[in-house]
Design a protein around this motif. Structure first.
Motif, PDB file in Angstrom:
ATOM      1  N   UNK A  38       0.830  -1.211   0.000  1.00 48.89           N
ATOM      2  CA  UNK A  38       0.000   0.000   0.000  1.00 48.89           C
ATOM      3  C   UNK A  38       0.857   1.251   0.000  1.00 48.89           C
ATOM      4  N   UNK A  39       2.099   1.139   0.464  1.00 56.09           N
ATOM      5  CA  UNK A  39       2.969   2.300   0.531  1.00 56.09           C
ATOM      6  C   UNK A  39       3.753   2.534  -0.758  1.00 56.09           C
ATOM      7  N   UNK A  40       3.722   1.581  -1.665  1.00 57.12           N
ATOM      8  CA  UNK A  40       4.432   1.716  -2.937  1.00 57.12           C
ATOM      9  C   UNK A  40       3.405   1.915  -4.057  1.00 57.12           C
ATOM     10  N   UNK A  41       3.635   2.877  -4.951  1.00 56.85           N
ATOM     11  CA  UNK A  41       2.681   3.096  -6.041  1.00 56.85           C
ATOM     12  C   UNK A  41       2.724   1.965  -7.063  1.00 56.85           C
ATOM     13  N   UNK A  42       1.572   1.692  -7.648  1.00 57.78           N
ATOM     14  CA  UNK A  42       1.497   0.698  -8.720  1.00 57.78           C
ATOM     15  C   UNK A  42       2.179   1.237  -9.969  1.00 57.78           C
ATOM     16  N   UNK A  43       1.976   2.548 -10.228  1.00 64.36           N
ATOM     17  CA  UNK A  43       2.690   3.181 -11.334  1.00 64.36           C
ATOM     18  C   UNK A  43       2.905   4.650 -11.025  1.00 64.36           C
ATOM     19  N   UNK A  44       3.895   5.228 -11.688  1.00 66.64           N
ATOM     20  CA  UNK A  44       4.171   6.656 -11.608  1.00 66.64           C
ATOM     21  C   UNK A  44       4.318   7.175 -13.032  1.00 66.64           C
ATOM     22  N   UNK A  45       4.079   8.468 -13.189  1.00 65.25           N
ATOM     23  CA  UNK A  45       4.208   9.081 -14.514  1.00 65.25           C
ATOM     24  C   UNK A  45       4.564  10.547 -14.346  1.00 65.25           C
ATOM     25  N   UNK A  46       5.226  11.094 -15.329  1.00 68.50           N
ATOM     26  CA  UNK A  46       5.587  12.504 -15.344  1.00 68.50           C
ATOM     27  C   UNK A  46       4.864  13.209 -16.485  1.00 68.50           C
ATOM     28  N   UNK A  47       4.545  14.485 -16.262  1.00 69.70           N
ATOM     29  CA  UNK A  47       3.920  15.335 -17.275  1.00 69.70           C
ATOM     30  C   UNK A  47       2.715  14.659 -17.914  1.00 69.70           C
ATOM     31  N   UNK A  48       1.737  14.373 -17.079  1.00 71.43           N
ATOM     32  CA  UNK A  48       0.545  13.647 -17.523  1.00 71.43           C
ATOM     33  C   UNK A  48      -0.579  14.620 -17.866  1.00 71.43           C
ATOM     34  N   UNK A  49      -1.365  14.289 -18.860  1.00 68.83           N
ATOM     35  CA  UNK A  49      -2.556  15.063 -19.232  1.00 68.83           C
ATOM     36  C   UNK A  49      -3.682  14.070 -19.446  1.00 68.83           C
ATOM     37  N   UNK A  50      -4.765  14.248 -18.690  1.00 69.06           N
ATOM     38  CA  UNK A  50      -5.893  13.335 -18.759  1.00 69.06           C
ATOM     39  C   UNK A  50      -7.158  14.144 -19.033  1.00 69.06           C
ATOM     40  N   UNK A  51      -7.939  13.723 -20.012  1.00 69.08           N
ATOM     41  CA  UNK A  51      -9.187  14.400 -20.347  1.00 69.08           C
ATOM     42  C   UNK A  51     -10.342  13.448 -20.099  1.00 69.08           C
ATOM     43  N   UNK A  52     -11.364  13.944 -19.415  1.00 59.23           N
ATOM     44  CA  UNK A  52     -12.545  13.140 -19.103  1.00 59.23           C
ATOM     45  C   UNK A  52     -13.720  13.650 -19.932  1.00 59.23           C
TER      46      UNK A  52
END
Length: 188
Positions: A38-52
């Motif tokens: 739970x203390x470690x992320x499943x994934x990480x990303x830089x400079x993300x853009x998400x549109x809903x």
């Protein structure tokens, strides 16, 4: 005949060693499996853009961040320096909301903290800038609230209160607890 028996014994020994080797490899492999922490992320990303997009295929909001971490066990996504744009009828940018940090939970609530700044992007808007330290935003209904000091600056006025709630779609906002106002034509 003796060679035949020796051949069978050698074949049985080879099969036994092969079986032992394969079973030990499988047993070791099952112990090495990685458990999600739970203390470690499943994934990480830089400079993300998400549109809903909404159910009609129209753009609802865009969320940018310089760094993102998703924690599967917590079912949370953490955003560093996020900027959220909300849209009216998919094309017109209505609001831009920026903060130092935000957490998106599985209920679609975005909890923004640290220098939260909300800019009304519509032309001729009376309310221009909202400043607050913590803000909770329901991304589905666009309801928002804050339990921290809130300052609204608009055309000819400035209002401060200790709590705020409102809705970005209806452009309605209510300040409560120790509300102080300034009205002057030169405030902007």
């Amino acid at each position: 005949m003796i060679l035949r028996h020796l051949g069978r014994i050698a074949l049985l020994v080879i099969c036994g060693f092969t079986g032992h080797y394969l079973l030990s490899q499988y047993h070791l492999e099952s112990e090495i499996k990685v458990k999600l922490d739970a203390e470690e992320p499943l994934f990480t990303a830089d400079n993300i853009k998400s549109t809903r997009y909404n159910e009609h295929g129209m753009r609802s909001y865009t969320l940018n961040s310089i760094h993102v971490k998703h924690y599967q066990k917590l079912d949370e996504t953490h955003f560093h320096k996020p900027t959220l744009w909300t849209y009216n009828d998919s094309t017109v940018e209505e609001w831009r909301i920026h903060s130092d940090f935000a957490v998106l939970d599985s209920s679609n609530y975005l909890n923004m903290t640290g220098h939260v700044r909300i800019f009304n992007l519509l032309p001729n808007a009376r309310m221009a800038i909202i400043k607050v330290d913590k803000l909770t935003l329901n991304l589905t209904t666009r309801d928002f609230w804050s339990e921290t000091e809130t300052e609204i600056t608009g055309v000819g006025f400035q209002i401060r209160g200790q709590r705020a709630k409102g809705n970005f779609i209806s452009h309605q906002m209510e300040l409560t607890d120790q509300v102080k106002s300034k009205y002057a034509p030169d405030i902007e």
